[in-house]
Design a protein around this motif. Structure first.
Motif, PDB file in Angstrom:
ATOM      1  N   UNK A   1     -12.889  34.173  10.338  1.00 44.65           N
ATOM      2  CA  UNK A   1     -13.325  34.037   8.949  1.00 44.65           C
ATOM      3  C   UNK A   1     -14.470  33.039   8.906  1.00 44.65           C
ATOM      4  N   UNK A   2     -15.650  33.479   8.455  1.00 41.91           N
ATOM      5  CA  UNK A   2     -16.837  32.618   8.453  1.00 41.91           C
ATOM      6  C   UNK A   2     -17.295  32.380   7.034  1.00 41.91           C
ATOM      7  N   UNK A   3     -17.914  31.207   6.801  1.00 44.39           N
ATOM      8  CA  UNK A   3     -18.430  30.875   5.479  1.00 44.39           C
ATOM      9  C   UNK A   3     -19.321  29.651   5.613  1.00 44.39           C
ATOM     10  N   UNK A   4     -19.900  29.239   4.480  1.00 47.22           N
ATOM     11  CA  UNK A   4     -20.711  28.025   4.419  1.00 47.22           C
ATOM     12  C   UNK A   4     -20.155  27.135   3.318  1.00 47.22           C
ATOM     13  N   UNK A   5     -20.318  25.836   3.477  1.00 43.08           N
ATOM     14  CA  UNK A   5     -19.730  24.900   2.524  1.00 43.08           C
ATOM     15  C   UNK A   5     -20.600  23.663   2.427  1.00 43.08           C
ATOM     16  N   UNK A   6     -20.582  23.056   1.210  1.00 40.25           N
ATOM     17  CA  UNK A   6     -21.173  21.733   1.025  1.00 40.25           C
ATOM     18  C   UNK A   6     -20.276  20.937   0.097  1.00 40.25           C
ATOM     19  N   UNK A   7     -20.790  19.841  -0.420  1.00 39.21           N
ATOM     20  CA  UNK A   7     -19.938  18.939  -1.194  1.00 39.21           C
ATOM     21  C   UNK A   7     -19.558  19.490  -2.551  1.00 39.21           C
ATOM     22  N   UNK A   8     -20.163  20.566  -2.995  1.00 40.27           N
ATOM     23  CA  UNK A   8     -19.885  21.089  -4.339  1.00 40.27           C
ATOM     24  C   UNK A   8     -18.644  21.960  -4.402  1.00 40.27           C
ATOM     25  N   UNK A   9     -18.045  22.262  -3.259  1.00 39.56           N
ATOM     26  CA  UNK A   9     -16.896  23.169  -3.279  1.00 39.56           C
ATOM     27  C   UNK A   9     -15.888  22.805  -2.192  1.00 39.56           C
ATOM     28  N   UNK A  10     -14.677  23.257  -2.408  1.00 39.43           N
ATOM     29  CA  UNK A  10     -13.595  23.143  -1.421  1.00 39.43           C
ATOM     30  C   UNK A  10     -13.045  24.544  -1.219  1.00 39.43           C
ATOM     31  N   UNK A  11     -12.900  24.942   0.056  1.00 39.15           N
ATOM     32  CA  UNK A  11     -12.409  26.287   0.354  1.00 39.15           C
ATOM     33  C   UNK A  11     -10.939  26.211   0.771  1.00 39.15           C
ATOM     34  N   UNK A  12     -10.150  27.100   0.140  1.00 36.94           N
ATOM     35  CA  UNK A  12      -8.733  27.195   0.461  1.00 36.94           C
ATOM     36  C   UNK A  12      -8.431  28.564   1.043  1.00 36.94           C
ATOM     37  N   UNK A  13      -7.613  28.520   2.107  1.00 36.10           N
ATOM     38  CA  UNK A  13      -7.162  29.767   2.742  1.00 36.10           C
ATOM     39  C   UNK A  13      -5.635  29.760   2.763  1.00 36.10           C
ATOM     40  N   UNK A  14      -5.049  30.879   2.405  1.00 37.02           N
ATOM     41  CA  UNK A  14      -3.606  31.077   2.531  1.00 37.02           C
ATOM     42  C   UNK A  14      -3.407  32.265   3.461  1.00 37.02           C
ATOM     43  N   UNK A  15      -2.917  31.971   4.674  1.00 33.82           N
ATOM     44  CA  UNK A  15      -2.819  33.004   5.707  1.00 33.82           C
ATOM     45  C   UNK A  15      -1.349  33.270   5.987  1.00 33.82           C
ATOM     46  N   UNK A  16      -0.952  34.497   5.784  1.00 30.69           N
ATOM     47  CA  UNK A  16       0.425  34.884   6.092  1.00 30.69           C
ATOM     48  C   UNK A  16       0.509  35.458   7.503  1.00 30.69           C
ATOM     49  N   UNK A  17       1.643  35.165   8.140  1.00 28.98           N
ATOM     50  CA  UNK A  17       1.840  35.717   9.492  1.00 28.98           C
ATOM     51  C   UNK A  17       3.333  35.895   9.728  1.00 28.98           C
ATOM     52  N   UNK A  18       3.643  36.698  10.717  1.00 35.31           N
ATOM     53  CA  UNK A  18       5.044  36.983  11.045  1.00 35.31           C
ATOM     54  C   UNK A  18       5.539  35.946  12.052  1.00 35.31           C
ATOM     55  N   UNK A  19       6.465  35.109  11.628  1.00 36.36           N
ATOM     56  CA  UNK A  19       6.992  34.043  12.495  1.00 36.36           C
ATOM     57  C   UNK A  19       8.139  34.572  13.351  1.00 36.36           C
ATOM     58  N   UNK A  20       8.107  34.218  14.661  1.00 33.17           N
ATOM     59  CA  UNK A  20       9.237  34.456  15.566  1.00 33.17           C
ATOM     60  C   UNK A  20       9.509  33.176  16.333  1.00 33.17           C
ATOM     61  N   UNK A  21      10.740  32.925  16.737  1.00 35.14           N
ATOM     62  CA  UNK A  21      11.079  31.667  17.419  1.00 35.14           C
ATOM     63  C   UNK A  21      10.361  31.472  18.755  1.00 35.14           C
ATOM     64  N   UNK A  22       9.814  32.546  19.325  1.00 33.16           N
ATOM     65  CA  UNK A  22       9.184  32.438  20.647  1.00 33.16           C
ATOM     66  C   UNK A  22       7.668  32.340  20.576  1.00 33.16           C
ATOM     67  N   UNK A  23       7.094  32.315  19.378  1.00 33.07           N
ATOM     68  CA  UNK A  23       5.639  32.247  19.251  1.00 33.07           C
ATOM     69  C   UNK A  23       5.255  31.134  18.293  1.00 33.07           C
ATOM     70  N   UNK A  24       3.986  30.753  18.359  1.00 33.94           N
ATOM     71  CA  UNK A  24       3.426  29.821  17.383  1.00 33.94           C
ATOM     72  C   UNK A  24       1.987  30.246  17.105  1.00 33.94           C
TER      73      UNK A  24
END
Length: 791
Positions: free
Chosen positions: A49-72
C-alpha cells in the motif's frame, strides 16, 4: 491630488488588510498542522500500500487478517528518503492488547540511517491465542514534515515462525529488520541447546527471551533482555525452561548491529568511524538449530569416572608405599661401602674440623637448634675457592646448622597456606558473584566460555570446566602425603645415623616440597574459580599459583646443591607479590610504555640474579647491589678466566634467553601479558631443570630407575597436554564474538573439551615433575658429600 493625510490613511488600511490576511494564513497553516485531517486508507494483507503524506494529514489503516496460533504478521514500511528532510514519518501499529512504533527513516546511535524498517508483531497481543479467528491491525502514519513524503506499507503472514527440534531454520536478518522465532518446550523436555551458525562476519546480537509482549527486538534494547550474546559466526545457548516467566515458551531474537565494532580485534576497533550512511547493505544469513539435551547423564558418568580414576591412582600409590619402604629407611652403614669398617665414632674423629670455604650469611647470622650461634661474617667481595677436584662441592656450601635451616624451610608451607586462604576466599566470593550476575542480567559476553561444550550443574554455567581441575587438588594432596612419608623416613635416618647424614648424600629439606604441594592443590582451586567466569580480568586467578609453583620449583632445585644459600620465605613471597602486582598492571595497562618498562626491569633483574647465583650468595640484594656486583667483577678481573665455568655455562644462555623474552615483549607486545610472563617463568624452570640433569650426567652421577621412570612420565604428560593446550577453544584476548568462533564440541564423554583434557594431563605433568625433583638425587644418597658437585 490626495492630501498627505489621505495617503497615510490609505497606507494604514492596506497594511491592516495585509496583516490580517497573513495572520489568517498562519493560523490556518498552524491549525492544519495541529489538527491534521484524518484520512482512512484501505489495505489488504499481502499487498503493498503506497501513498504520500505531510503534516496536514494522518493516515489510518485497518487491516484484517486470519489469525492462527502458528503464524504471525510482519509489517514492512519503506519511504523515499531525502537528506534535506528534517522530520521523520512516525509509524504506530496497534493490536488488540499492544502497541509498537518506529520512525522512518530509522536512525542508529552511530548515525547510520535506514529508509526501510520491518517488525514482526507480537503473537501474545491477541486476546485469543489458541484458536483461529479474524483479527484487525490498526496502523497510523503521521509526520510533522510540511513536504509530501512517499511511503509504502506491506503486511505479510509469517508462517515459519516456530522452531522445531533438530530442524535447521535458515533466514536473513538486517539492522532495521530484526527477526525472532518462537520455541515451545515439549512436556517431557526441560532444557535445550540452541546452536546458531553463519558464514559471514557481520556482527549480530542474539538473545533468548521469555515469550511476552512487547518483544525486545530493537538492537539497543533487545540485547539487554533474557540471555544474550554478540555473534560473528557462531553463538550457542543452553536454555532451561524454568528460567523464564512462561516456562514452556521462549523467543530467540536476532538483530544485526549497525557496525562490526563489537566483532573485531581490539586493535581494529579504533579504525571504525561512525558515519551517517543511508541503507548500508548488511544482510546476514543465519542458520539456527535446536537440539534436545541429553548430556546430564553423561556429566554424572564423567564425574564418577574421573573420581574413580583418581581413587585408582591413590590405591596404586599407597600400594607402592606400603609394599616398599622408603630409600632412607634402607640406608645405613651396611649400605655404604666406605663405612663397612668404620663406626659412627670413627667418622666423628675423621671429620675435618676446619672449613675454610664457608658460605656467608646473606640473610642473618645462623642460630642452631642447640642455642649456639655460628658467627661467620663474610665481606661482599669474598668468593668460594674451588676444591682440588676442580669444582665447588656441596660440602663447601653445607656449613649452616641443619636443624636451623630445617626450621627456616618449614616457614614456607605455613606462609603458603596463609596466602592461599586469604587469597582464595575473596576470589571465590567474586567469581560466584559473577555467576549470579550472568543469571540476573543475562549478559553472556562477560565470561569467555566454550559455549559448544558447557555443562551446567549446581547453577554453574560450565561445571565441566570447573570439575576437570580436580586433578590438581587430588594430586597435590597425594604429593603432600608422599613428601610427608619421605620427610619422616629421612628424620628417622638422621636420628639413627646422624654422622652418616652429615657426610653422605645431599641434605634434605622438605619445607619447599610441602609448599609446592599446597601450591598444586591451590592451582586446582584457583583454576576452578577462574573457570566459573573466564575473562581477561580473572585470568590472574588461574596464573597466580602457577607463578608461585614455578618460582618455588626453581628455588628448590637450586637449594638441593646450595643448602646454605636460599632466600627466606618472606623474601621469596615478597618477590612473588611484586611479580603478581606487575601482572595485574599488565592486564589493564599493556601499552608500549608498560612493555618498555617491563623490558628494562626484566633485564636488570636478570643481571642482578646472575651475580647472586654466580657468586653463590656473596652478593647481597640491596639498593647498592649493582655497585657490589661491579666491585666483585673488578676484584676478580674483568677479562679473567671465569672462576666457576659450570655456572657460567648456564648463566650466559639463560641471560640470552631472558633478554630475548624481554625484547620480544617490548617489540611484539603480545595480546596477553600474563601468558607472556608465565612462559618466562616456566621457560626458566625448564631451562634450569635441563641444566641440572645435564650437569648430573657430566659429573657421572647415578640416576635410579624409579627417578628415570618418573622423569619420562612427566615428559610424556607434558608433551601430550601441550597438544590440547594449543588447541584453543576460547580466548579472552579477543572480543567475545570472535572467541565463540574458536568454540569446539566436547571430545571426551560428551562432557570434556580440549581444555578440560589439558587440565587433567597437565595435573599429572606437574605431579610427576614434582616427583622428579623429589627423587632426582636418590642415586647419590650413598656418595660422599665432599665429592658431590654444586651446580
Amino acid at each position: 491630488m490626495l492630501s498627505h493625510s489621505a495617503h497615510l490613511y490609505l497606507l494604514g488600511i492596506t497594511s491592516l488588510i495585509i496583516s490580517v490576511n497573513c495572520n489568517q494564513f498562519f493560523y490556518n497553516s498552524l491549525d492544519s498542522t495541529l489538527n491534521p485531517d484524518v484520512i482512512i486508507r484501505n489495505c489488504t494483507i499481502g499487498t503493498p500500500c503506497s501513498d504520500s503524506i505531510n503534516a496536514t494529514s494522518v493516515h489510518y489503516y485497518a487491516v484484517q487478517y486470519s489469525f492462527t496460533p502458528s503464524t504471525t504478521v510482519r509489517v514492512t514500511t519503506d519511504m523515499k528518503y531525502n537528506i534535506t528532510q528534517n522530520a521523520p514519518i512516525l509509524v504506530v501499529v496497534r493490536q488488540v492488547l499492544g502497541i509498537i512504533s518506529w520512525t522512518l527513516p530509522y536512525a542508529f546511535s552511530n548515525g547510520m540511517i535506514y529508509s526501510s524498517v520491518a517488525r514482526i508483531l507480537c503473537l501474545h497481543n491477541e486476546i485469543n491465542r489458541t484458536h483461529p479467528h479474524t483479527s484487525t491491525i490498526f496502523i497510523e502514519i503521521s509526520t510533522s514534515n510540511t513536504n509530501l513524503i512517499d511511503y509504502s506499507i506491506l503486511l505479510e503472514n509469517v508462517t515459519e515462525y516456530s522452531l522445531q527440534a533438530d530442524v535447521k531454520t535458515q533466514f536473513m536478518v538486517s539492522p532495521s529488520k530484526p527477526v525472532y522465532y518462537n520455541y515451545k518446550f515439549p512436556p517431557e523436555i526441560d532444557s535445550v541447546f540452541i546452536e546458531i551458525q553463519s558464514k559471514d562476519d557481520l556482527c549480530t546480537s542474539v538473545s533468548v527471551q521469555s515469550f511476552y509482549c512487547p518483544v525486545y527486538d530493537v538492537n539497543e534494547i533487545g540485547i539487554r533482555q533474557g540471555h544474550y550474546q554478540t555473534m560473528s559466526r557462531s553463538a550457542s545457548f543452553n536454555v532451561y525452561s524454568d528460567e523464564f516467566i512462561n516456562r514452556n515458551d521462549v523467543l530467540v531474537v536476532f538483530s544485526v548491529k549497525p557496525t562490526d565494532a563489537d566483532c573485531l580485534y581490539y586493535k581494529e576497533s579504533a579504525m571504525i568511524q561512525p558515519a551517517g550512511v543511508i541503507d548500508v547493505q548488511r544482510m546476514k544469513n543465519i542458520t539456527v538449530t535446536i537440539h534436545s539435551t541429553s548430556y546430564y547423564n553423561y556429566l554424572l558418568i564423567t564425574i564418577a569416572l574421573t573420581v574413580v580414576l583418581f581413587i585408582i591412582i591413590y590405591v596404586i600409590a599407597f600400594t607402592i608405599m606400603c609394599k616398599n619402604i622408603d630409600i632412607y629407611d634402607k640406608l645405613g652403614p651396611d649400605n655404604l661401602p666406605l663405612l663397612k669398617q668404620q663406626t659412627e665414632r670413627e667418622l666423628t674423629e675423621h671429620r675435618p674440623s676446619d672449613q675454610q670455604n664457608e658460605t656467608s650469611e646473606s640473610e642473618e647470622n645462623v642460630t642452631g637448634s642447640n642455642g649456639h650461634q655460628l658467627e661467620r661474617q663474610i665481606t661482599n667481595v669474598d668468593v668460594i675457592e674451588i676444591s682440588n677436584r676442580g669444582f665447588v662441592t656441596v660440602n663447601d656450601l653445607c656449613i649452616k646448622d641443619y636443624d636451623y635451616l630445617q626450621q627456616q624451610f618449614r616457614i614456607y608451607p605455613h606462609t603458603m597456606l596463609s596466602i592461599a586462604i586469604f587469597y582464595s576466599l575473596p576470589v571465590i566470593q567474586l567469581v560466584l558473584q559473577y555467576q549470579l550476575n550472568i543469571d540476573a542480567i543475562g549478559n553472556e559476553d562477560i565470561c569467555y566460555f566454550n559455549f559448544l561444550c558447557t555443562r551446567q550443574l549446581f547453577n554453574l554455567t560450565a561445571f565441566n570446566n570447573i570439575f576437570s581441575n580436580i586433578g590438581y587438588c587430588a594430586l597435590g594432596l597425594l604429593f603432600f602425603i608422599i613428601v610427608y612419608r619421605r620427610d619422616k623416613a629421612y628424620g628417622r635416618f638422621l636420628s639413627n645415623y646422624p654422622e652418616i647424614g652429615k657426610e653422605y648424600g645431599i641434605p634434605q629439606h622438605f619445607g619447599l616440597f610441602y609448599a609446592m604441594a599446597i601450591g598444586l592443590l591451590m592451582e586446582g582451586i584457583m583454576s576452578a574459580c577462574y573457570h566459573v567466569c573466564p575473562s581477561r580480568q580473572n585470568f590472574q586467578f588461574d596464573t597466580s599459583f602457577m607463578f608461585i609453583i614455578a618460582v618455588l620449583s626453581i628455588i628448590k632445585i637450586y637449594q638441593r646443591r646450595h643448602p646454605d644459600i636460599n632466600p627466606r620465605s618472606a623474601s621469596a613471597f615478597s618477590f612473588l607479590a611484586i611479580i603478581i602486582f606487575i601482572n595485574v598492571i599488565g592486564v589493564y595497562f599493556d601499552k608500549l610504555w608498560f612493555w618498555i618498562t617491563y623490558c628494562i626491569i626484566h633485564i636488570v633483574t636478570c643481571i642482578t640474579f646472575t651475580g647472586k647465583i654466580y657468586y653463590m650468595g656473596r652478593l647481597k640484594l640491596s639498593l647498592r647491589v649493582h655497585i657490589h656486583l661491579y666491585r666483585l667483577v673488578k676484584t676478580n678481573g674483568f677479562f679473567s678466566r671465569p672462576r666457576y665455568l659450570n655456572r657460567m655455562g648456564i648463566l650466559i644462555p639463560g641471560n640470552f634467553i631472558n633478554i630475548a623474552f624481554a625484547l620480544y615483549g617490548a617489540i611484539a607486545q603480545p595480546e596477553s601479558f600474563p601468558n607472556h610472563l608465565l612462559f618466562v617463568f616456566l621457560g626458566n624452570l625448564a631451562l634450569y631443570l635441563c641444566y641440572y640433569i645435564v650437569m648430573k650426567k657430566i659429573h657421572h652421577e647415578h640416576f635410579t630407575l624409579f627417578s628415570v621412570a618418573i622423569l619420562v612420565l612427566s615428559l610424556c604428560f607434558w608433551a601430550s597436554s601441550l597438544v590440547f593446550f594449543y588447541n584453543e577453544v576460547k580466548s579472552y584476548e579477543i572480543q567475545p564474538a570472535l572467541s565463540r568462533t574458536l568454540n569446539q564440541r566436547c571430545i571426551l564423554l560428551q562432557t570434556y573439551d580440549a581444555h578440560d583434557v589439558w587440565h587433567i594431563l597437565s595435573s599429572f605433568g606437574l605431579f610427576f615433575s614434582f616427583l622428579s625433583i623429589l627423587t632426582i638425587d636418590d642415586g647419590i644418597r650413598k656418595k660422599p658429600r665432599r665429592e658431590i658437585a654444586a651446580f
